[in-house]
Design a protein around this motif. Structure first.
Motif, PDB file in Angstrom:
ATOM      1  N   VAL A  87       7.947  -4.791  -4.069  1.00 24.00           N
ATOM      2  CA  VAL A  87       7.622  -4.424  -2.685  1.00 24.00           C
ATOM      3  C   VAL A  87       6.326  -3.626  -2.720  1.00 24.00           C
ATOM      4  O   VAL A  87       6.257  -2.564  -3.330  1.00 24.00           O
ATOM      5  CB  VAL A  87       8.753  -3.594  -2.051  1.00 24.00           C
ATOM      6  N   ARG A  88       5.296  -4.160  -2.055  1.00 19.82           N
ATOM      7  CA  ARG A  88       3.958  -3.555  -2.078  1.00 19.82           C
ATOM      8  C   ARG A  88       3.593  -3.055  -0.679  1.00 19.82           C
ATOM      9  O   ARG A  88       3.762  -3.761   0.322  1.00 19.82           O
ATOM     10  CB  ARG A  88       2.947  -4.609  -2.553  1.00 19.82           C
ATOM     11  N   ASP A  89       3.089  -1.790  -0.610  1.00 19.17           N
ATOM     12  CA  ASP A  89       2.578  -1.270   0.658  1.00 19.17           C
ATOM     13  C   ASP A  89       1.150  -0.781   0.443  1.00 19.17           C
ATOM     14  O   ASP A  89       0.661  -0.726  -0.688  1.00 19.17           O
ATOM     15  CB  ASP A  89       3.478  -0.142   1.192  1.00 19.17           C
ATOM     16  N   PRO A 122      -0.146   9.809  -9.969  1.00 18.25           N
ATOM     17  CA  PRO A 122       0.298   9.211 -11.244  1.00 18.25           C
ATOM     18  C   PRO A 122       1.329  10.051 -11.985  1.00 18.25           C
ATOM     19  O   PRO A 122       2.234   9.496 -12.619  1.00 18.25           O
ATOM     20  CB  PRO A 122      -0.998   9.081 -12.043  1.00 18.25           C
ATOM     21  N   ASP A 123       1.214  11.386 -11.912  1.00 20.29           N
ATOM     22  CA  ASP A 123       2.150  12.220 -12.653  1.00 20.29           C
ATOM     23  C   ASP A 123       3.503  12.328 -11.966  1.00 20.29           C
ATOM     24  O   ASP A 123       4.404  12.995 -12.479  1.00 20.29           O
ATOM     25  CB  ASP A 123       1.564  13.610 -12.872  1.00 20.29           C
ATOM     26  N   GLU A 124       3.672  11.654 -10.785  1.00 23.47           N
ATOM     27  CA  GLU A 124       4.944  11.714 -10.063  1.00 23.47           C
ATOM     28  C   GLU A 124       5.659  10.369 -10.058  1.00 23.47           C
ATOM     29  O   GLU A 124       6.691  10.219  -9.395  1.00 23.47           O
ATOM     30  CB  GLU A 124       4.701  12.184  -8.621  1.00 23.47           C
ATOM     31  N   LEU A 125       5.118   9.386 -10.813  1.00 23.45           N
ATOM     32  CA  LEU A 125       5.722   8.053 -10.783  1.00 23.45           C
ATOM     33  C   LEU A 125       7.150   8.048 -11.320  1.00 23.45           C
ATOM     34  O   LEU A 125       7.944   7.174 -10.944  1.00 23.45           O
ATOM     35  CB  LEU A 125       4.858   7.072 -11.588  1.00 23.45           C
ATOM     36  N   TRP A 155      11.068   0.783 -11.136  1.00 25.87           N
ATOM     37  CA  TRP A 155       9.943   1.668 -11.420  1.00 25.87           C
ATOM     38  C   TRP A 155       8.833   1.424 -10.406  1.00 25.87           C
ATOM     39  O   TRP A 155       8.874   0.442  -9.652  1.00 25.87           O
ATOM     40  CB  TRP A 155       9.446   1.472 -12.843  1.00 25.87           C
ATOM     41  N   ALA A 156       7.869   2.332 -10.392  1.00 30.76           N
ATOM     42  CA  ALA A 156       6.766   2.249  -9.436  1.00 30.76           C
ATOM     43  C   ALA A 156       5.445   2.156 -10.185  1.00 30.76           C
ATOM     44  O   ALA A 156       5.296   2.705 -11.273  1.00 30.76           O
ATOM     45  CB  ALA A 156       6.755   3.470  -8.520  1.00 30.76           C
ATOM     46  N   GLY A 173      -2.329   2.218  -2.324  1.00 33.26           N
ATOM     47  CA  GLY A 173      -0.938   1.989  -1.974  1.00 33.26           C
ATOM     48  C   GLY A 173      -0.036   2.169  -3.179  1.00 33.26           C
ATOM     49  O   GLY A 173      -0.410   2.786  -4.187  1.00 33.26           O
ATOM     50  N   SER A 174       1.163   1.630  -3.065  1.00 36.29           N
ATOM     51  CA  SER A 174       2.132   1.718  -4.149  1.00 36.29           C
ATOM     52  C   SER A 174       2.934   0.427  -4.191  1.00 36.29           C
ATOM     53  O   SER A 174       2.994  -0.322  -3.209  1.00 36.29           O
ATOM     54  CB  SER A 174       3.054   2.927  -3.973  1.00 36.29           C
ATOM     55  N   CYS A 175       3.564   0.172  -5.335  1.00 36.46           N
ATOM     56  CA  CYS A 175       4.363  -1.036  -5.510  1.00 36.46           C
ATOM     57  C   CYS A 175       5.610  -0.668  -6.298  1.00 36.46           C
ATOM     58  O   CYS A 175       5.519  -0.055  -7.369  1.00 36.46           O
ATOM     59  CB  CYS A 175       3.556  -2.113  -6.238  1.00 36.46           C
TER      60      CYS A 175
END
Length: 688
Positions: free
Chosen positions: A591-593, A600-603, A642-643, A650-652
């Motif tokens: 799922v991509r937004d 990055p340190d919170e993935l 995972w993200a 964005g994020s996926c």
């Protein structure tokens, strides 16, 4: 002559008669002399013949080969020994040259030249010559040639005697070869020899010994010379050994500090043995070798060993090495401290099994009580197979993690890691986690009843307030209702966490077609998409995508991930939902937004309970439990969530499920819900 001269009484006739008588007498005398001389010559010839017959008999019966040749050096006669030695008969060799017949290409040309020179000078010759038999076998002879002369001293021929010396020459050649080999070996290895005659006191050195001491080869040496090369501190020891001559004396071997002729010091290994005869000790024979390099290497090895042992004692873990026969080589102080009940047995050379049995006899392994032999067999199998880490508890209360590996040469290297504090902390955390789960479950259940009442009465109050036109009162009831719903959502999330962490219940996984599950879910998401003017691009698989899944729980995960994407996506943007199906590696839903993304340190931390991303924790709602619940549900499926951060913003979020076993009917394995600690194990089953 006149007739009267022949008349009786005439003077001439008398004279003639006298002369005739004298002639007859002389003739008679000469005949007597001739007869006597003939008799003597016949006797001499008879004696000479007998002598020659005796010589011929001796020549025929002698073991040495004999050859008689004429002045032109052509063979006249050979004896039987020659025929046996050369393989040629007298008839075959008569008239031939001995050299042309017997010598070969391997014959030494210098020896042939010396022989020819002697024969040309009509002189005797003696020397060794290499010949070849009629059959082609090479053999050595000692050749002795004597010229033969007549009574006037004239040369009449040559007589040669040939003695077979092949064995002697081969022995000499072998001896010379061995001596050359010993000299070469001594030069290569640096080993010299010496021999001391205990009766005469004479000392002999080999060539290498002279080189070793830096002295000129061949010079006379004595015991005092040898002692002079020995440094003072070792001189008495060498002298004592060189003067040992009793029949009970043992061979000796020592290492001595010595000095060369030029003053350079070196270390020498001196070994010797005493030789005896019936009268006692007669000789000391020995060898001497420069071992300076070996001594230096040994010293370096000792320094390295001391350094290694110091390093091993300095490390914070227990360390041990066993050899290929499973016997103790060394261990550090930490190892001895851990196995304090067995430390007096932990000596190099003791076997691993002996160490275990000794520890069992002293009660060092509490888990073995009552099943000692069975426990011992298990430990030996684990130790010899070097299979994985093993946890061991000792009577001292310490808990050890044992790690052992086999080296290429069969040794075993092991560590004993003291994990007592870690185990205690883990057990304390497990107890705390259990208490937390029980507390959350209890509080959540206790809160749900009054919340249901609050929600129900607020709905009822809002309904009656609306009927009576009390708009302000209706808004108050609406606020109460919204707050109650948010509180109920939080309580339900806490219950989900409590159930999954505490293994309350199981998940029955069945063969599910993922595209169908997504299609069933999308209508629920349409109102949320429309409210923010978002478009969802669903790239589904063209063929059925089967997975072992719990439909309700998997849809719960997808609902949460899609809801998060809708909540944080920019209004009017697009969301992308895709499915990648690989029969070998499994299924991956993504799922991509195009929202604010995640630092990055919170993935990883966003999947922990009560944690939200710093970029989205803006009061827009959420308890921080959704992703934590999602990770635990996917872990129950043997998968991973995972993200990632796409390069264009964005994020996926990705959900991976393992390949589904082939089959027509549903498969319904029942899997326990893992705790939070167990959930991470599933991550090792999925592709990174």
């Amino acid at each position: 002559m006149a007739p009267q001269d022949l008349a009786p009484g005439s003077p001439w006739l008398s004279t003639a008669a006298l002369l005739l008588a004298m002639g007859l007498a002389v003739a008679t005398a000469l005949l007597g002399v001739a007869w006597r001389r003939g008799q003597q010559s016949q006797q001499a010839l008879q004696a000479r013949t007998e002598e020659l017959e005796r010589l011929a008999l001796v020549a025929q019966r002698t073991s040495d080969a004999m050859v008689v040749s004429d002045v032109q050096r052509r063979i006249v006669w050979v004896n039987a020994a020659f025929e046996r030695l050369s393989g040629w008969t007298l008839e075959e060799v008569r008239g031939q040259s001995p050299g042309a017949l017997l010598q070969c290409e391997a014959t030494d040309p210098s020896a042939i030249a010396r022989l020819r020179e002697a024969l040309n000078a009509e002189l005797p010759f003696c020397g060794d010559i290499l010949n070849r038999t009629r059959a082609g076998r090479e053999y050595w002879i000692e050749l002795r040639v004597q010229p033969m002369r007549n009574g006037h001293g004239e040369l009449t021929g040559f007589m040669a005697t040939q003695t077979d010396v092949t064995e002697r020459r081969l022995a000499q050649d072998g001896l010379h070869s061995r001596e050359a080999f010993l000299r070469k070996a001594g030069r290569i290895s640096g080993v010299g020899g010496f021999a001391l005659n205990l009766r005469s006191g004479a000392l002999e050195w080999t060539e290498q010994t002279y080189l070793l001491f830096g002295r000129e080869r061949g010079t006379a040496v004595s015991v005092l010379d040898m002692l002079a090369h020995c440094q003072r501190r070792d001189r008495d020891s060498l002298l004592a050994c060189l003067t040992r001559s009793d029949s009970h004396a043992l061979d000796w071997d020592m290492e001595l500090a010595m000095t060369r002729q030029d003053g350079k010091a070196f270390w020498a290994s001196v070994t010797a043995e005493i030789e005896f005869d019936d009268s006692g000790a007669v000789r000391i024979a020995g060898a001497i070798q420069d071992i300076t390099r070996q001594r230096s290497m040994q010293a370096e090895v000792r320094r390295s060993a001391d350094l290694l042992r110091g390093a091993l004692d300095a490390i914070d873990e227990a360390f041990v090495i066993y050899d290929a026969d499973d016997r103790l080589v060394l261990c550090n102080q930490k190892y001895l401290n851990l196995y304090d009940r067995s430390r007096d047995m932990l000596l190099p050379g003791i076997s691993f099994e002996e160490i275990l049995r000794f520890g069992l006899s002293r009660g060092q392994y509490p888990e073995a009580v009552g099943r000692e032999e069975e426990w011992l067999a298990e430990q030996l199998v684990t130790h010899r197979s070097s299979s994985g880490p093993v946890v061991q508890r000792l009577s001292s209360g310490r808990v050890l993690r044992i790690i052992e590996r086999a080296t290429a040469d069969g040794h075993r290297v092991g560590f004993r890691v003291d994990i007592t504090e870690l185990v205690e902390a883990t057990e304390a955390a497990r107890r705390a986690d259990k208490a937390k789960g029980e507390f959350i479950a209890t509080i959540s259940h206790e809160l749900r009843t009054p919340l249901q009442s609050i929600i129900g009465f607020s709905e009822l109050g809002g309904h009656f307030a609306g009927m009576q036109g009390a708009e302000q009162l209706q808004q108050m009831f609406t606020s109460v209702h919204s707050g109650g719903q948010r509180m109920l959502t939080l309580v339900n999330g806490l219950l989900d966490v409590s159930k999954i962490d505490g293994r309350v219940g199981t998940l029955a996984l069945e063969r599910q077609e993922l595209c169908t599950l997504v299609d069933e879910l999308l209508p629920e998401m349409s109102p949320l998409l429309d409210a923010r003017h978002l478009k969802l691009q669903w790239r589904r698989s063209h063929s059925p995508a089967w997975a072992l899944a719990h439909s309700f729980r998997l849809q719960q995960v997808l609902r949460n991930v899609l809801a998060n994407a809708i909540r944080f996506a920019p209004e009017g943007s697009a969301l992308e939902l895709s499915l990648r199906d690989d029969a070998d590696t499994g299924l991956t839903l993504s799922v991509r937004d195009h929202g604010p993304g995640i630092p990055p340190d919170e993935l990883e931390t966003i999947f922990e309970p009560f944690v939200q991303s710093s970029r989205t924790a803006d009061g827009s709602g959420g308890t921080g439990l959704g992703l934590a619940i999602c990770r635990r549900i996917i872990a129950c499926h043997g998968g991973r969530i995972w993200a990632t951060l796409p390069h264009d913003g964005g994020s996926c979020f990705h959900v991976w499920l393992p390949p589904c076993p082939a089959g027509d009917g549903p498969s319904t394995p029942v899997l326990p819900m893992p705790s939070a600690a167990q959930g991470s194990a599933a991550e090792h089953l999925s592709p990174a």
